[in-house]
Design a protein around this motif. Structure first.
Motif, PDB file in Angstrom:
ATOM      1  N   VAL A 353       0.832  -1.199   0.000  1.00 44.11           N
ATOM      2  CA  VAL A 353       0.000   0.000   0.000  1.00 44.11           C
ATOM      3  C   VAL A 353       0.871   1.256   0.000  1.00 44.11           C
ATOM      4  O   VAL A 353       0.591   2.243  -0.704  1.00 44.11           O
ATOM      5  CB  VAL A 353      -0.952  -0.019   1.219  1.00 44.11           C
ATOM      6  CG1 VAL A 353      -1.645   1.332   1.379  1.00 44.11           C
ATOM      7  CG2 VAL A 353      -1.984  -1.122   1.068  1.00 44.11           C
ATOM      8  N   LEU A 357       0.842   4.051  -2.994  1.00 38.68           N
ATOM      9  CA  LEU A 357       0.571   5.472  -2.858  1.00 38.68           C
ATOM     10  C   LEU A 357       1.711   6.315  -3.429  1.00 38.68           C
ATOM     11  O   LEU A 357       1.496   7.357  -4.060  1.00 38.68           O
ATOM     12  CB  LEU A 357       0.327   5.815  -1.390  1.00 38.68           C
ATOM     13  CG  LEU A 357      -0.913   5.164  -0.756  1.00 38.68           C
ATOM     14  CD1 LEU A 357      -1.015   5.546   0.714  1.00 38.68           C
ATOM     15  CD2 LEU A 357      -2.170   5.581  -1.503  1.00 38.68           C
ATOM     16  N   PRO A 431     -10.777  -4.900  -1.104  1.00 40.34           N
ATOM     17  CA  PRO A 431     -10.011  -3.815  -0.498  1.00 40.34           C
ATOM     18  C   PRO A 431      -8.891  -3.300  -1.407  1.00 40.34           C
ATOM     19  O   PRO A 431      -8.521  -2.128  -1.345  1.00 40.34           O
ATOM     20  CB  PRO A 431      -9.455  -4.433   0.783  1.00 40.34           C
ATOM     21  CG  PRO A 431      -9.456  -5.895   0.548  1.00 40.34           C
ATOM     22  CD  PRO A 431     -10.636  -6.151  -0.332  1.00 40.34           C
ATOM     23  N   THR A 432      -8.367  -4.173  -2.254  1.00 41.07           N
ATOM     24  CA  THR A 432      -7.318  -3.718  -3.182  1.00 41.07           C
ATOM     25  C   THR A 432      -7.889  -2.675  -4.140  1.00 41.07           C
ATOM     26  O   THR A 432      -7.279  -1.617  -4.360  1.00 41.07           O
ATOM     27  CB  THR A 432      -6.754  -4.908  -3.963  1.00 41.07           C
ATOM     28  OG1 THR A 432      -6.181  -5.842  -3.041  1.00 41.07           O
ATOM     29  CG2 THR A 432      -5.686  -4.445  -4.935  1.00 41.07           C
ATOM     30  N   ILE A 435      -8.412   0.663  -2.110  1.00 39.03           N
ATOM     31  CA  ILE A 435      -7.240   1.490  -1.799  1.00 39.03           C
ATOM     32  C   ILE A 435      -6.600   2.035  -3.072  1.00 39.03           C
ATOM     33  O   ILE A 435      -6.065   3.151  -3.089  1.00 39.03           O
ATOM     34  CB  ILE A 435      -6.219   0.680  -0.956  1.00 39.03           C
ATOM     35  CG1 ILE A 435      -5.114   1.615  -0.438  1.00 39.03           C
ATOM     36  CG2 ILE A 435      -5.622  -0.458  -1.753  1.00 39.03           C
ATOM     37  CD1 ILE A 435      -5.608   2.715   0.457  1.00 39.03           C
ATOM     38  N   GLY A 439      -6.093   5.886  -3.617  1.00 36.17           N
ATOM     39  CA  GLY A 439      -4.755   6.409  -3.896  1.00 36.17           C
ATOM     40  C   GLY A 439      -4.698   7.171  -5.206  1.00 36.17           C
ATOM     41  O   GLY A 439      -4.019   8.199  -5.312  1.00 36.17           O
ATOM     42  N   CYS A 473       0.400   0.558   8.130  1.00 30.47           N
ATOM     43  CA  CYS A 473       1.075  -0.139   7.027  1.00 30.47           C
ATOM     44  C   CYS A 473       2.452  -0.648   7.417  1.00 30.47           C
ATOM     45  O   CYS A 473       2.927  -1.654   6.874  1.00 30.47           O
ATOM     46  CB  CYS A 473       1.201   0.797   5.827  1.00 30.47           C
ATOM     47  SG  CYS A 473      -0.372   1.250   5.072  1.00 30.47           S
ATOM     48  N   PRO A 492      -7.494   6.340   4.429  1.00 28.03           N
ATOM     49  CA  PRO A 492      -7.910   5.095   3.757  1.00 28.03           C
ATOM     50  C   PRO A 492      -6.965   3.939   4.028  1.00 28.03           C
ATOM     51  O   PRO A 492      -7.363   2.769   3.928  1.00 28.03           O
ATOM     52  CB  PRO A 492      -7.939   5.484   2.277  1.00 28.03           C
ATOM     53  CG  PRO A 492      -7.037   6.658   2.165  1.00 28.03           C
ATOM     54  CD  PRO A 492      -7.166   7.406   3.454  1.00 28.03           C
ATOM     55  N   THR A 493      -5.706   4.233   4.348  1.00 27.64           N
ATOM     56  CA  THR A 493      -4.759   3.153   4.644  1.00 27.64           C
ATOM     57  C   THR A 493      -5.214   2.330   5.848  1.00 27.64           C
ATOM     58  O   THR A 493      -4.990   1.115   5.900  1.00 27.64           O
ATOM     59  CB  THR A 493      -3.375   3.750   4.911  1.00 27.64           C
ATOM     60  OG1 THR A 493      -3.486   4.787   5.910  1.00 27.64           O
ATOM     61  CG2 THR A 493      -2.776   4.355   3.658  1.00 27.64           C
ATOM     62  N   TRP A 495      -8.279   1.616   6.796  1.00 27.27           N
ATOM     63  CA  TRP A 495      -9.333   0.688   6.398  1.00 27.27           C
ATOM     64  C   TRP A 495      -8.807  -0.415   5.498  1.00 27.27           C
ATOM     65  O   TRP A 495      -9.285  -1.558   5.553  1.00 27.27           O
ATOM     66  CB  TRP A 495     -10.446   1.468   5.708  1.00 27.27           C
ATOM     67  CG  TRP A 495     -11.062   2.484   6.607  1.00 27.27           C
ATOM     68  CD1 TRP A 495     -10.722   3.795   6.732  1.00 27.27           C
ATOM     69  CD2 TRP A 495     -12.111   2.242   7.541  1.00 27.27           C
ATOM     70  NE1 TRP A 495     -11.492   4.415   7.680  1.00 27.27           N
ATOM     71  CE2 TRP A 495     -12.362   3.475   8.198  1.00 27.27           C
ATOM     72  CE3 TRP A 495     -12.870   1.133   7.888  1.00 27.27           C
ATOM     73  CZ2 TRP A 495     -13.340   3.604   9.176  1.00 27.27           C
ATOM     74  CZ3 TRP A 495     -13.851   1.260   8.856  1.00 27.27           C
ATOM     75  CH2 TRP A 495     -14.071   2.485   9.494  1.00 27.27           C
ATOM     76  N   ALA A 496      -7.815  -0.091   4.694  1.00 27.67           N
ATOM     77  CA  ALA A 496      -7.221  -1.131   3.845  1.00 27.67           C
ATOM     78  C   ALA A 496      -6.533  -2.194   4.694  1.00 27.67           C
ATOM     79  O   ALA A 496      -6.717  -3.403   4.479  1.00 27.67           O
ATOM     80  CB  ALA A 496      -6.230  -0.499   2.865  1.00 27.67           C
ATOM     81  N   MET A 520     -13.330   3.009   1.774  1.00 24.10           N
ATOM     82  CA  MET A 520     -12.264   3.470   0.882  1.00 24.10           C
ATOM     83  C   MET A 520     -12.850   4.036  -0.417  1.00 24.10           C
ATOM     84  O   MET A 520     -12.311   5.008  -0.972  1.00 24.10           O
ATOM     85  CB  MET A 520     -11.290   2.325   0.599  1.00 24.10           C
ATOM     86  CG  MET A 520     -10.398   1.979   1.779  1.00 24.10           C
ATOM     87  SD  MET A 520      -9.169   0.714   1.403  1.00 24.10           S
ATOM     88  CE  MET A 520     -10.198  -0.755   1.363  1.00 24.10           C
TER      89      MET A 520
END
Length: 543
Positions: A353, A357, A431-432, A435, A439, A473, A492-493, A495-496, A520
């Motif tokens: 992640v 970003l 989730p991918t 995010i 991003g 992360c 958002p990171t 929640w990812a 996200m």
């Protein structure tokens, strides 16, 4: 030397004019240090304010002394924030719903088992993802258990010593009483011996007196009987004496009557005189000799039985109080994950992640600014294509690249590090996609806010580093203080990583992916709208 100094001064002036570079040099390290220091505070112990303390629900089914001691000690421990709950089910639910990383249960009967010397265990509900929190709380509980065990052992030792002293005092008292009883028995035996001897002597003297009295009585009775018998003889002798006198009178009268012939009368026979002893006996009465009674010799008396030997009886000592049983800690994972996790299950999605970003920052922000500075956007707008389509195509391409990047990184993690893909690997796509979308849209916001290409890296990298670090992360988010976890919900990171942890480590299903993916997507829409409006305004001003 002068030329060197001039060049040095020139570079310093250029650096001073580069405000963005100065900010990057000063602000970025401070931001990273601050975030890392606050996030990793739990690695080195809780702060005194309790901001980094672990939430620890406690359900006490036992309700005994042990539970109260555990509550009191945990309440004063700054490393945990105790939260009493009513039932084990509630404690388990708090861990399952990720409101706490661990929860403690004191089962019913724990105190009774320990008092009986039997092993007992308290139950620690755990979350496989919050591995470090589980270890820290377990260490705290082990320290608490050791302290309680030491105190209970000291109390048991003190009680045993007091009981031993009491028993020793009781034994001394018994020995003293037995000694006194021995002395009393010996004195009683000696007194019995004296009384026996005295009684034997009294019996012998009495018997002698009785024999003497019997002899005297016998002699007197014999004398009376003999005297009675001699009375007849005495009467006879008196009669004989009277007749003798009468005979003498008769003879004299006969001689007188014979006159001249008196000489012719022969003399009468002489009557014998009674013996002098008889006369004496008749005169004084019989005197019988007193019979000497036989010597009295009593048979030996049977000996008195010796008094029993009193000794300290066998004292049955009471059973010593049972030693406190051992208190164990039983862990029960309620998250659904394995007992041990692969560290790459945290690192692969986290750093993927982060680099996603950063890639969006370079690909979207720098790409849009370069196209703006190169005039590409103006030339595209001269065509019958709106700015929205241009941005849409640009963002869509970066979205596809970013999505593919995440898939490749997860595949590499699976291939090289054996990371878990959860029960249903396809759920990781939700989730991918979320995010990557967020991003991509965030890259548009940075492109709209940055005035120059040089401003993108300082501003964007600081924000991305902060989002990645605070969002969990780089390390488990549970290391961070509670206030920082609440702040992290705005990224958002966060929640990812929550979705990845639920799917990969906790092995949960679709319900664990939908909510984070929706959040996200919401972040992405917010960034997209804000970025599009800001970027449109930036482009219009550039005309």
């Amino acid at each position: 030397m002068r030329a060197f100094l001039a060049l040095l001064a020139k570079d310093l002036r250029l650096l001073w004019r580069d405000r963005v570079g100065l900010i990057f040099l000063a602000v970025a390290p401070v931001a990273v240090i601050t975030v890392a220091g606050l996030s990793l505070a739990n690695l080195y112990g809780a702060d005194p304010t309790g901001q980094t303390a672990y939430e620890l629900p406690l359900a006490d089914e036992d309700g005994a002394t042990l539970g109260r001691e555990i509550r009191e000690r945990l309440a004063s421990d700054p490393a945990v924030r105790l939260r009493p709950v009513g039932t084990p089910e509630e404690a388990e639910r708090l861990v399952h719903d990720k409101q706490a990383g661990t929860a403690l249960l004191i089962p019913k009967g724990t105190q009774a088992a320990l008092d009986a010397g039997q092993p007992a265990a308290i139950v620690l509900y755990t979350d496989a993802v919050k591995y470090l929190e589980r270890l820290n709380v377990r260490v705290r509980l082990l320290e608490l258990r050791d302290a309680l065990t030491s105190e209970r052992g000291a109390t048991a030792h003190s009680d045993a010593q007091a009981e031993r002293a009491r028993l020793a005092k009781e034994i001394d008292r018994l020995r003293s009483e037995i000694g006194a009883a021995r002395r009393k028995l010996a004195a009683a035996f000696d007194e019995a011996e004296r009384e026996r001897t005295k009684a034997a002597a009294a019996a012998q003297a009495g018997l002698t007196r009785q024999l003497n009295a019997a002899a005297d009585d016998y002699a007197a009775r014999a004398a009376r009987e003999l005297d009675q018998q001699l009375g007849s003889l005495r009467a006879y002798l008196d009669t004989v004496a009277s007749r003798r006198r009468d005979f003498e009178v008769w003879i004299a009268e006969l001689r007188r009557l014979a006159g001249s012939h008196a000489d012719q009368i022969p003399p009468p026979p002489e009557l014998p005189e009674p013996p002098a002893a008889l006369a004496q006996l008749l005169a004084t009465g019989p005197v019988l000799p007193k019979p000497q009674p036989p010597a009295v010799s009593l048979p030996p008396l049977p000996p008195l039985p010796r008094p029993p030997v009193l000794d300290l009886p066998l004292i049955e000592l009471p059973s010593p109080p049972p030693l406190p049983g051992t208190l164990g800690i039983e862990e029960r994972d309620v998250s659904g994950g394995p007992p041990s996790i692969n560290t790459f299950d945290q690192n692969v999605p986290g750093f993927s992640v982060t680099f996603l970003l950063l890639g969006m920052l370079l690909g979207v922000s720098l790409g849009l600014l370069d196209e703006r500075d190169w005039g590409t956007l103006e030339r595209l707008r001269a065509m019958p294509v709106g700015l929205g389509r241009v941005l849409g195509a640009k963002l869509s391409s970066r979205f596809l690249v970013g999505f593919l990047q995440m898939v490749v990184l997860f595949a590499a993690g699976r291939l090289f590090f054996g990371i878990s893909l959860g029960r249903e690997p396809w759920l990781l796509l939700l989730p991918t996609a979320g995010i990557v979308f967020a991003g991509t849209a965030f890259g548009l916001v940075v492109a709209a806010l940055a005035t120059t290409r040089e401003a993108v890296l300082p501003v964007g990298s600081i924000v991305i580093v902060t989002m990645a670090a605070v969002g969990g992360c780089w390390w488990p988010i549970d290391l961070e203080p509670h206030w920082m976890r609440r702040v992290a919900l705005a990224f958002p990171t966060t929640w990812a990583m929550e979705a990845y942890n639920d799917l990969m480590i906790r092995r949960r299903g679709l319900e664990a992916a939908l909510r984070p993916a929706a959040v996200m997507a919401g972040f992405g829409l917010l960034y997209l709208v804000a970025g599009a409006l800001l970027f449109r305004r930036r482009v219009q001003r550039a005309r």
